[in-house]
Design a protein around this motif. Structure first.
Motif, short mmCIF file in Angstrom:
data_model
loop_
_atom_site.label_atom_id
_atom_site.label_comp_id
_atom_site.label_asym_id
_atom_site.label_seq_id
_atom_site.Cartn_x
_atom_site.Cartn_y
_atom_site.Cartn_z
N PHE A 6 0.85 -1.18 0.00
CA PHE A 6 0.00 0.00 0.00
C PHE A 6 0.89 1.24 0.00
CE2 PHE A 6 -2.96 -3.03 1.96
CZ PHE A 6 -4.01 -2.90 1.07
N THR A 7 0.55 2.18 -0.86
CA THR A 7 1.27 3.44 -0.89
C THR A 7 0.27 4.57 -0.73
OG1 THR A 7 1.14 3.46 -3.29
CG2 THR A 7 3.19 2.67 -2.33
N PRO A 11 -1.81 10.69 -6.17
CA PRO A 11 -2.39 9.83 -7.20
C PRO A 11 -1.65 9.88 -8.54
CG PRO A 11 -4.12 10.96 -6.03
CD PRO A 11 -2.82 11.53 -5.53
N SER A 12 -1.10 11.02 -8.90
CA SER A 12 -0.39 11.11 -10.17
C SER A 12 0.89 10.27 -10.14
CB SER A 12 -0.06 12.57 -10.51
OG SER A 12 0.78 13.12 -9.51
N ILE A 13 1.53 10.19 -8.98
CA ILE A 13 2.73 9.37 -8.84
C ILE A 13 2.37 7.89 -8.94
CG2 ILE A 13 4.58 8.68 -7.26
CD1 ILE A 13 4.51 11.57 -6.19
N ILE A 14 1.29 7.52 -8.28
CA ILE A 14 0.84 6.12 -8.32
C ILE A 14 0.46 5.74 -9.75
CG2 ILE A 14 -0.93 4.52 -7.52
CD1 ILE A 14 -0.99 6.15 -4.90
N GLU A 15 -0.24 6.64 -10.46
CA GLU A 15 -0.64 6.37 -11.83
C GLU A 15 0.59 6.20 -12.73
OE1 GLU A 15 -3.42 8.33 -15.34
OE2 GLU A 15 -3.03 9.44 -13.50
N GLU A 16 1.59 7.04 -12.54
CA GLU A 16 2.82 6.94 -13.33
C GLU A 16 3.52 5.60 -13.10
OE1 GLU A 16 7.11 9.22 -13.76
OE2 GLU A 16 5.38 10.33 -12.97
N LYS A 17 3.57 5.16 -11.84
CA LYS A 17 4.17 3.86 -11.53
C LYS A 17 3.41 2.74 -12.20
CE LYS A 17 6.26 4.86 -7.03
NZ LYS A 17 6.26 4.53 -5.60
#
Length: 60
Positions: A6-7, A11-17
């Motif tokens: 879980f991170t 949200p933009s960082i998670i989407e990029e990953k």
């Protein structure tokens, strides 16, 4: 497949990953994931609605 963690990042960082993770997959792995999503979607669509409602009220 790696164990997910879980991170709580932006949200933009998670989407990029997530995008980078999918790009690293082979075409066959991408198709496999797509078919799994389709199978889950169809099973949820075809599930008896009364059973879903009973489960929701029981688990609350």
């Amino acid at each position: 497949m790696e164990k997910r963690k879980f991170t709580y990042a932006d949200p933009s960082i998670i989407e990029e990953k997530r995008i980078n993770e999918v790009r690293a997959l082979s075409y066959q792995e991408r198709l496999k994931r797509l078919f799994i999503l389709i199978e889950i979607s169809r099973s949820m669509r075809d599930a008896p609605k009364t059973q879903l409602n009973q489960d929701a009220t029981t688990n609350s």
